[in-house]
Motif scaffolding. Structure first.
Motif, PDB file in Angstrom:
ATOM      1  N   MET A   1      48.260  33.487  33.756  1.00 21.62           N
ATOM      2  CA  MET A   1      48.135  33.871  35.162  1.00 21.62           C
ATOM      3  C   MET A   1      49.388  34.599  35.638  1.00 21.62           C
ATOM      4  N   ASP A   2      50.517  34.157  35.087  1.00 19.86           N
ATOM      5  CA  ASP A   2      51.762  34.831  35.442  1.00 19.86           C
ATOM      6  C   ASP A   2      51.696  36.298  35.073  1.00 19.86           C
ATOM      7  N   PHE A   3      51.157  36.520  33.880  1.00 20.55           N
ATOM      8  CA  PHE A   3      51.055  37.901  33.410  1.00 20.55           C
ATOM      9  C   PHE A   3      50.203  38.718  34.372  1.00 20.55           C
ATOM     10  N   VAL A   4      49.109  38.106  34.810  1.00 19.41           N
ATOM     11  CA  VAL A   4      48.205  38.829  35.701  1.00 19.41           C
ATOM     12  C   VAL A   4      48.889  39.137  37.021  1.00 19.41           C
ATOM     13  N   SER A   5      49.560  38.146  37.590  1.00 18.04           N
ATOM     14  CA  SER A   5      50.122  38.409  38.912  1.00 18.04           C
ATOM     15  C   SER A   5      51.338  39.330  38.815  1.00 18.04           C
ATOM     16  N   GLU A   6      52.023  39.296  37.697  1.00 20.34           N
ATOM     17  CA  GLU A   6      53.173  40.192  37.567  1.00 20.34           C
ATOM     18  C   GLU A   6      52.735  41.637  37.401  1.00 20.34           C
ATOM     19  N   ASN A   7      51.639  41.827  36.703  1.00 18.55           N
ATOM     20  CA  ASN A   7      51.195  43.190  36.412  1.00 18.55           C
ATOM     21  C   ASN A   7      49.893  43.528  37.120  1.00 18.55           C
ATOM     22  N   LEU A   8      49.654  42.862  38.248  1.00 20.56           N
ATOM     23  CA  LEU A   8      48.340  42.988  38.875  1.00 20.56           C
ATOM     24  C   LEU A   8      47.990  44.440  39.189  1.00 20.56           C
ATOM     25  N   LEU A   9      48.933  45.165  39.797  1.00 20.58           N
ATOM     26  CA  LEU A   9      48.617  46.534  40.204  1.00 20.58           C
ATOM     27  C   LEU A   9      48.400  47.423  38.989  1.00 20.58           C
ATOM     28  N   THR A  10      49.237  47.214  37.963  1.00 12.66           N
ATOM     29  CA  THR A  10      49.069  48.001  36.740  1.00 12.66           C
ATOM     30  C   THR A  10      47.703  47.721  36.130  1.00 12.66           C
ATOM     31  N   LEU A  11      47.325  46.455  36.160  1.00  9.18           N
ATOM     32  CA  LEU A  11      46.009  46.107  35.623  1.00  9.18           C
ATOM     33  C   LEU A  11      44.916  46.812  36.405  1.00  9.18           C
ATOM     34  N   SER A  51      41.337  42.319  42.478  1.00  5.33           N
ATOM     35  CA  SER A  51      42.078  42.891  43.598  1.00  5.33           C
ATOM     36  C   SER A  51      42.182  41.875  44.730  1.00  5.33           C
ATOM     37  N   LEU A  52      41.248  40.897  44.775  1.00  4.34           N
ATOM     38  CA  LEU A  52      41.339  39.894  45.836  1.00  4.34           C
ATOM     39  C   LEU A  52      42.580  39.027  45.668  1.00  4.34           C
ATOM     40  N   LEU A  53      43.100  38.982  44.433  1.00  7.35           N
ATOM     41  CA  LEU A  53      44.338  38.239  44.216  1.00  7.35           C
ATOM     42  C   LEU A  53      45.487  38.829  45.029  1.00  7.35           C
ATOM     43  N   LEU A  54      45.358  40.109  45.386  1.00  2.05           N
ATOM     44  CA  LEU A  54      46.405  40.748  46.178  1.00  2.05           C
ATOM     45  C   LEU A  54      46.589  40.032  47.502  1.00  2.05           C
ATOM     46  N   LEU A  55      45.501  39.404  47.980  1.00  3.10           N
ATOM     47  CA  LEU A  55      45.573  38.732  49.270  1.00  3.10           C
ATOM     48  C   LEU A  55      46.534  37.565  49.240  1.00  3.10           C
ATOM     49  N   ASN A  80      60.386  56.967  38.068  1.00  2.00           N
ATOM     50  CA  ASN A  80      60.008  55.643  37.598  1.00  2.00           C
ATOM     51  C   ASN A  80      58.558  55.360  37.930  1.00  2.00           C
ATOM     52  N   TYR A  81      57.969  54.550  37.085  1.00  2.00           N
ATOM     53  CA  TYR A  81      56.647  54.028  37.435  1.00  2.00           C
ATOM     54  C   TYR A  81      56.896  52.863  38.379  1.00  2.00           C
ATOM     55  N   HIS A  82      56.846  53.143  39.679  1.00  2.00           N
ATOM     56  CA  HIS A  82      57.178  52.144  40.682  1.00  2.00           C
ATOM     57  C   HIS A  82      55.942  51.923  41.554  1.00  2.00           C
ATOM     58  N   VAL A  83      55.373  50.732  41.451  1.00  6.59           N
ATOM     59  CA  VAL A  83      54.195  50.444  42.266  1.00  6.59           C
ATOM     60  C   VAL A  83      54.449  49.174  43.072  1.00  6.59           C
ATOM     61  N   GLY A  84      53.743  49.057  44.173  1.00  8.65           N
ATOM     62  CA  GLY A  84      53.857  47.882  45.012  1.00  8.65           C
ATOM     63  C   GLY A  84      52.836  47.988  46.123  1.00  8.65           C
ATOM     64  N   VAL A  85      52.588  46.865  46.773  1.00 10.84           N
ATOM     65  CA  VAL A  85      51.578  46.899  47.818  1.00 10.84           C
ATOM     66  C   VAL A  85      52.152  46.231  49.053  1.00 10.84           C
ATOM     67  N   ASP A  86      51.844  46.791  50.231  1.00 11.80           N
ATOM     68  CA  ASP A  86      52.231  46.134  51.472  1.00 11.80           C
ATOM     69  C   ASP A  86      51.023  46.156  52.408  1.00 11.80           C
ATOM     70  N   GLY A  87      51.257  45.767  53.659  1.00 10.39           N
ATOM     71  CA  GLY A  87      50.135  45.642  54.569  1.00 10.39           C
ATOM     72  C   GLY A  87      49.367  46.937  54.763  1.00 10.39           C
ATOM     73  N   LEU A  88      50.056  48.047  54.604  1.00 14.56           N
ATOM     74  CA  LEU A  88      49.402  49.337  54.819  1.00 14.56           C
ATOM     75  C   LEU A  88      48.434  49.661  53.683  1.00 14.56           C
ATOM     76  N   SER A  89      48.870  49.375  52.460  1.00 14.27           N
ATOM     77  CA  SER A  89      48.037  49.772  51.324  1.00 14.27           C
ATOM     78  C   SER A  89      47.071  48.675  50.897  1.00 14.27           C
ATOM     79  N   LEU A  90      47.397  47.438  51.265  1.00  9.99           N
ATOM     80  CA  LEU A  90      46.604  46.302  50.795  1.00  9.99           C
ATOM     81  C   LEU A  90      45.102  46.496  51.024  1.00  9.99           C
TER      82      LEU A  90
END
Lengths: 530, 508
Positions: A1-11, A51-55, A80-90
Motif C-alpha cells: 500500500m505504501d508503494f501505491v500511495s507513494e506513486n499514486l499519481l505515476t500509477l 484515483s479515489l485514494l487521492l481523497l 524533472n518529472y515533478h507531479v503532485g495534486v492539490d485542491g485545484l487539481s484533485l
C-alpha cells in the motif's frame, strides 16, 4: 500500500498506457474483439477507484501539494518529472477518471470500426489528461498538454462524422499554435530564472517561489508578454471567444465518447492552466488584462448562447452552449474573489458532468435515428418518456435551475463578479455590476435555447413517422446516466465537500493575485453554502 | 616558416581509416566477384560497426590527444557527436537499400563502396580542423553522392537529379573554395584555431569578411538553406528514396559539422573589440535572417506538395532552418560551456532528425515500389489499418519531425531553441518565435500524411508489402531511437558534450 500511495499519481498516468499495451497484446494473442470493451472498462474502473485514494490527503494541505513525486528527467536542461495534486487539481483528476468508464460504456455498441485502436487511443488520452492536471514541471506539463492532442486527433479523424478530417486538423492546429507559443514562454522563464539565480529551471514550485520572494523579477511588459503567451494557449483550449471556432466542428464530428471527453475534460485544461500557471506566476499582468478577459468572456457567454439558439443540429447546439458555459468559468476566475474563483472551479466540474451528459444523450438518439437535426424530431417524449425525463433534468442542470449543480456554480460566479473590484468603479457606475448583469442575461439565453430545443424535440405530437418506433433507454443507458444525474443533484444541494477541499488552493491563488495590488489585501470572506 | 612536428597519431583517425579501407576492399571485391550484394553489404556493415567501436574506444577517457597531425585533426565533442550521426545514417542507409538494390537491380558493390567513401568524407569533415582537410572531406562526400543520386541509370528523373546536384554542388564547392582562399589570404593560415586567433585581432583585413560571406554561400548550398535551397526538391524527388533519406540526413549533418567548426570556432565572439566583433556580428545576423527565411520557405512550400518525397525535401529545408537556430545560438554564446552545449544541441538535433527521416524514407522506399512510382499522397490513401505497423511507425516519424513531446524531435527542438533564447537578443528571439510559428505551420503537412493513411478511404486495391528483415531492423532501430532520444535524451546529450571543444589547443 505504501508503494501505491507513494506513486499514486505515476500509477494513474501509467496504468492507462499499460492498459493500452495490454489491449494490443490481448488482441494479438486472443483475437477476441468483443473482449476489448470489457478489458478497457475494467482498466478505467480500476483507475477510477485508485484515483479515489487521492481523497485521503489531496487538497487538505494548505497551499501544498500531496502525493508529490520529483525525480530528474533531463538533467542537461534541468527538467524533472515533478507531479503532485492539490485542491485545484484533485477534483479535475477525479472528474477525468470518473468520466472515462462512462465514456467507454457509451460506446458499447457504437464502435464497429477498429475497436482495438479506438480503446487504445481512449486510454492514451486518459493518461495524457491526468498528466496535464498533476504536472508541476512546466516542460512536463507542456509535454502532456501536447500529447493529449494526438489521441483526440485520431479519435475525431477515424471515428468521426462526415466532415471529420477538417475538424480533426483544425482541432490539432488551433491547439498546437497556442501551445507552441507557450513553449517559448516556458523556455524564456527558464532563462530568466537562470539569469536571476544562476540555475535555470522548469519547476513550477521553484519558479513560483522565486517570483514570490522577488528573486526573479521581470518588467511589466515582459510579464505581459509571458502572460499572453501562456494565456493564448489556454484561451484556445477553453475556448474563449474569439478562439472558439474549432470547438463546434470538433464536437460535432467527434464520436460520442470523444465529445464527452472533450467537453468534460479537455476544455478544463485551458481554465485549469490559467488558474494554475497564469495567475500565480504573473499576477500583475493578470490584473491588468482582466478587463479584456472579462469582456471576451461576456461576449462568449452571449454570443455562444445566441448562436446555439439558431443551430439546427442538437450536437452543435450543445457545443455552442459549451462556449457560453466556459465563458462563465473565465468570468468567475477573473473576478479574483474567492466566490468567483471557487465558483469557476465548481462550474468546471458542473460543465463536465452536465455537458458530458448532454452529449451522451444526444449520442443515444443519434444511435437510434442516425440524425441529430432538430427538425427531424418532435414529440419524442411520447415514445421515449424516460429519455425525455433524463434530458430535461440534464438540460435544467445546464441552465442552472436551483437544486441542481449548475445553479451553484453560476450563482457563486455571479456573486463573485458582483463583489469584485477588478473593474473600474466610478461615481456613477460600478462596472463590476454591469459585467455581472451582462453575464446574467446569458443564463436567460441558456434557458431560451435549451428549452426551445426541448420543446421542438420532445413535446407536441409525433410528427415524423420514423420516430414512432423508437425504443426507450436500455438498462445500459440508464445505468450510464444514473451516476451523472445523481451527481447533478448531489452537487446542487451539497457542494460543501467539493468546495472545502479546493478552498485552500483557490484562496492561495486568489490572495496571490490580489496581494500585489499595491498592498490592498481584500478581506477574504469565508462563505457558507448558500 | 619553420618545420614543426606533425605529431602523427593513427588512433585519432582510426574511424576514418577503417571506413576508407572497408570502402576500398568492398570496391575491389566487387571487381572480382560482381553482384554479390549480400556480401558487400555485410562487409560494409562490419566496417561501419568496427568504426563505431573505434569511436567508442577513443571516446573521452581514451588515450587520444585533443588534436594531432599538426593541428589538422581534432578530437572533441563536435567531431565525436557528429561522427555518431554519420555512422548511424550510413548503417541504416545500407539496410534500407537492400530492398531497393534488389528490386531495381542496381550494382550493389559499387553502391556500397560509394556509400562508404561518402561516409569517409563526412567523418573527415567533422574531424578536420583545417580548411583543406574539410574541403577534401567535402569533395569526397560530394562526388560519391553525385554518383549515388544517379545510380538508377535508366530513369530520367534520377539522371536529372544527379545532373542538377552535380552542377549546383560544384558551383557551391567553387564558392566554398574561393571563400577558403580569401580567408587564407586574410589570415595567412588554414588552421581554424589560428584563424580564430587572427580574427580576434581588431585590425583584421576586410578580406576576411568577403571570405566568410563566400563560405556562407557555399555552406548555404550544402545545408540547403534559403535562398540557396532551390536545388533540393528536384534532387530529392529524383534520387532513389534510400539515397534521398541519406542525403537529407548524412551530408546535411556533415555540412553542418564543418559549417559549425569554421564559423563558431573560427569566427568567435570577441568581447570588447568592436572591429573584430563585427565579423561575428555579421555572420550571426546573416544566419539568423537565413534561418527565418529557410524555415518559412521550407514549411510554406511543403504544404503545397502532393508528392511525399518532395514534401520531405521541403521539410528537410525547414529542418536545416531549425538547426540554424541552434547554430546562431552557438555563435553568440557568451561562455564556452554555453557554446559547447549549443553545438551538442545541433548535433542532437541532426541525430533526432536523421532517425525520423531515415525511418520515413525506409517506409516510403518499401511502399514506393519499383522506380518510386507510388510516392504521391494519394498512393497512401487508407492504408492505415491495412498495414498498421508501417502506418503507425510512419505516423510516429511524422510526429517526431513535427516535434511532438515524447519523441526525439521535441527534445531536439527545445535544445536548439534554448541557446538562441539564452542570448537575450531581440533578433534571435524573433528567430525563435518564427521557428515556433513555423512548427505550427508544419503541423499541417505532417498531419496530412496521417490523414491520408488513416482518415481517407482507399478506392483501389492495395496489398501490404512483405517487410524484409533488413527493413524491419531499420524500423525497429529508428522507432526505438525516436522514443529513446525523446524520453532519455539526457544520456545522449551528456555524452555529446563530454569532450570540451578544442579552441585554444594549437599544437604548433
Amino acid at each position: 500500500m505504501d508503494f501505491v500511495s507513494e506513486n499514486l499519481l505515476t500509477l494513474l498516468i501509467l496504468l492507462p498506457v499499460f492498459g493500452a499495451v495490454g489491449l494490443i497484446a490481448h488482441q494479438m494473442f486472443w483475437k477476441q474483439e468483443e473482449h476489448l470493451k470489457w478489458v478497457t472498462l475494467a482498466i478505467t474502473v480500476v483507475i477510477f477507484l485508485l484515483s479515489l485514494l487521492l481523497l485521503g490527503e489531496g487538497g487538505t494541505k494548505a497551499g501544498g501539494f500531496s502525493f508529490v513525486k520529483n525525480v530528474p528527467w533531463i538533467e542537461a536542461i534541468n527538467t524533472n518529472y515533478h507531479v503532485g495534486v492539490d485542491g485545484l487539481s484533485l477534483w479535475l483528476v477525479i472528474l477525468t477518471t470518473f468520466i472515462m468508464p462512462i465514456a467507454i460504456i457509451s460506446t458499447w455498441h457504437a464502435v464497429e470500426k477498429r475497436p482495438l485502436a479506438f480503446y487504445a487511443f481512449l486510454l492514451l488520452l486518459q493518461s495524457a489528461m491526468i498528466g496535464v492536471f498533476v504536472s508541476l514541471d512546466l516542460l512536463v506539463f507542456y509535454l502532456f498538454f501536447e500529447a493529449s492532442l494526438v489521441p483526440m486527433f485520431f479519435l475525431i479523424g477515424i471515428w468521426g462524422g462526415a466532415n471529420r478530417i477538417y475538424a480533426a486538423v483544425k482541432f490539432f492546429i488551433f491547439t498546437a499554435v497556442g501551445s507552441l507559443l507557450m513553449l517559448v514562454a516556458i523556455i524564456a522563464l527558464y532563462f530568466m530564472h537562470q539569469q536571476a539565480t544562476g540555475v535555470g529551471t522548469f519547476d513550477f514550485v521553484t519558479l513560483l517561489g522565486s517570483i514570490e520572494s522577488g528573486t526573479l523579477a521581470f518588467s511589466a511588459s515582459t510579464g505581459l508578454l509571458l502572460f499572453i503567451a501562456f494565456a493564448l494557449a489556454f484561451s484556445i483550449k477553453v475556448p474563449l471567444f474569439p478562439f472558439h471556432t474549432w470547438l463546434p466542428d470538433a464536437h460535432t464530428e467527434a464520436p460520442t465518447a470523444g465529445s464527452v471527453i472533450l467537453a468534460a475534460v479537455l476544455l478544463k485544461m485551458g481554465t485549469y492552466g490559467l488558474m494554475r500557471f497564469n495567475f500565480p506566476l504573473f499576477p500583475d499582468a493578470a490584473r491588468e488584462l482582466a478587463p479584456i478577459f472579462i469582456i471576451l468572456a461576456i461576449i462568449g457567454i452571449i454570443y455562444g448562447a445566441l448562436v446555439a439558439m439558431v443551430q439546427p443540429d442538437v450536437k452543435r447546439l450543445v457545443a455552442y452552449s459549451s462556449v457560453a458555459h466556459m465563458g462563465f468559468v473565465i468570468l468567475g476566475m477573473f473576478s479574483f474573489t474567492e466566490w468567483g474563483m471557487q465558483g469557476a472551479l465548481y462550474q468546471m466540474l458542473n460543465h463536465g458532468i452536465s455537458t458530458g451528459a448532454l452529449f451522451l444523450l444526444v449520442g443515444f438518439i443519434y444511435e437510434r435515428r442516425h440524425t441529430r437535426e432538430i427538425s427531424e424530431f418532435g414529440g419524442i417524449a411520447n415514445v421515449m418518456p424516460l429519455y425525455a425525463t433524463f434530458f430535461v433534468i440534464t438540460a435544467m442542470s445546464s441552465v442552472g435551475l436551483p437544486f441542481l449543480n449548475g445553479f451553484v456554480g453560476e450563482f457563486m460566479i455571479m456573486i463573485g463578479m458582483w463583489k469584485s473590484s477588478i473593474l473600474a468603479v466610478t461615481a456613477t457606475v460600478n462596472w463590476n455590476y454591469i459585467a455581472t448583469m451582462a453575464a446574467g442575461t446569458g443564463v436567460i439565453f441558456a434557458a431560451v435555447y435549451l428549452l426551445w430545443m426541448i420543446q421542438r424535440v420532445f413535446f407536441g405530437k409525433v410528427t415524423n413517422e420514423k420516430n414512432r418506433g423508437l425504443t426507450d433507454l436500455t438498462p445500459r443507458e440508464i445505468g450510464l446516466m444514473i451516476p451523472l444525474l445523481f451527481l447533478m443533484v448531489f452537487m446542487g444541494v451539497y457542494p460543501r465537500p467539493f468546495l472545502d477541499r479546493s478552498r485552500d488552493a483557490v484562496v492561495a491563488i486568489q490572495e496571490r493575485v490580489v496581494k500585489q495590488a499595491g498592498g490592498t489585501v481584500e478581506v477574504v470572506e469565508t462563505f457558507e453554502k448558500e | 616558416m619553420q618545420l614543426s612536428d606533425p605529431n602523427v597519431n593513427l588512433a585519432i583517425i582510426l574511424p576514418e581509416i577503417i571506413i576508407a579501407i572497408t570502402g576500398v576492399v568492398v570496391m575491389l571485391y566487387d571487381c572480382f566477384f560482381p553482384k554479390n550484394r549480400g556480401i558487400t553489404g555485410t562487409m560494409s556493415l562490419i566496417g561501419i560497426a568496427a568504426a563505431a567501436i573505434s569511436i567508442a574506444l577513443i571516446w573521452p577517457g581514451g588515450s587520444v590527444p585533443a588534436s594531432a597531425w599538426g593541428g589538422m585533426i581534432v578530437h572533441d565533442s563536435l567531431r565525436l557527436s557528429f561522427s555518431v550521426v554519420f555512422l548511424l545514417v550510413a548503417a541504416l542507409t545500407i539496410l534500407v537499400s537492400t530492398v531497393w538494390v534488389e528490386r531495381e537491380d542496381v550494382p550493389g558493390g559499387e553502391y556500397h563502396a560509394l556509400l562508404l567513401f561518402a561516409t569517409f568524407g563526412m567523418l573527415l569533415m567533422s574531424s578536420g580542423n583545417d580548411l583543406v582537410v574539410i574541403f577534401l572531406g567535402l569533395e569526397t562526400l560530394s562526388i560519391a553522392t553525385y554518383v549515388m543520386a544517379g545510380l538508377r541509370k535508366s530513369d530520367l528523373k534520377s539522371n536529372e537529379s544527379a545532373m542538377k546536384y552535380f552542377i549546383l554542388g560544384s558551383l557551391a564547392s567553387a564558392f566554398l573554395l574561393y571563400g577558403m582562399a580569401l580567408v587564407y589570404g586574410a589570415t595567412g593560415t588554414m588552421n581554424i584555431t589560428e584563424i580564430a586567433a587572427k580574427a580576434a585581432d581588431p585590425n583584421f583585413p576586410a578580406l576576411l569578411l568577403v571570405g566568410a560571406a563566400m563560405l556562407v554561400v557555399g555552406f548555404g548550398f550544402k545545408v540547403a538553406a534559403a535562398p540557396f535551397h532551390v536545388w533540393t526538391p528536384d534532387v530529392y524527388e529524383g534520387a532513389p528514396s534510400p539515397i534521398t533519406g541519406f542525403m537529407a540526413a548524412g551530408p546535411k549533418a556533415a555540412a553542418f559539422a564543418s559549417f559549425l567548426r569554421i564559423f563558431v570556432i573560427g569566427f568567435p565572439v570577441v568581447g570588447g573589440l568592436e572591429a573584430a566583433g563585427y565579423l561575428n556580428y555579421s555572420w550571426t545576423t546573416a544566419l539568423a535572417v537565413m534561418a527565418i527565411a529557410t524555415m518559412t520557405v521550407g514549411n510554406v512550400a511543403a504544404i503545397m506538395q502532393n508528392n511525399v518525397k518532395r514534401m520531405l525535401a521541403y521539410s528537410s529545408i525547414a529542418h536545416a532552418g531549425y538547426a540554424l537556430v541552434g547554430f546562431v545560438g552557438a555563435g553568440v554564446a557568451a561562455s564556452q560551456s554555453n557554446r559547447d552545449a549549443a553545438i551538442a544541441a545541433v548535433a542532437f538535433y541532426m541525430l533526432s532528425y536523421a532517425v525520423a527521416n531515415i525511418g520515413s524514407f525506409a517506409i516510403i522506399t518499401l511502399l514506393g515500389q519499383k522506380n518510386d512510382r507510388r510516392t504521391e499522397f494519394e498512393d497512401f490513401n487508407g492504408i492505415g489499418f491495412k498495414s498498421p505497423v508501417l502506418s503507425f511507425t510512419l505516423s510516429l516519424f511524422m510526429l517526431s519531425l513535427l516535434g511532438l513531446p515524447l519523441t526525439a524531435g521535441f527534445i531536439g527542438k527545445v535544445l536548439v531553441f534554448r541557446p538562441a533564447l539564452e542570448a537575450n537578443n531581440p533578433l534571435l528571439t524573433v528567430m525563435v518565435v518564427a521557428a515556433v510559428i513555423n512548427t505550427a505551420i508544419s503541423a499541417y503537412y505532417y498531419l496530412r500524411m496521417i490523414v491520408v493513411m488513416f482518415f481517407k478511404e482507399r478506392a483501389t486495391d492495395w496489398v501490404e508489402p512483405r517487410i524484409p528483415s533488413a527493413l524491419a531492423a531499420v524500423i525497429l532501430v529508428t522507432v526505438i531511437g525516436t522514443f529513446y532520444f525523446g524520453i532519455f535524451g539526457n544520456r545522449v546529450i551528456e555524452r555529446f558534450s563530454r569532450q570540451p571543444i578544442a579552441e585554444a589547443v594549437s599544437q604548433r
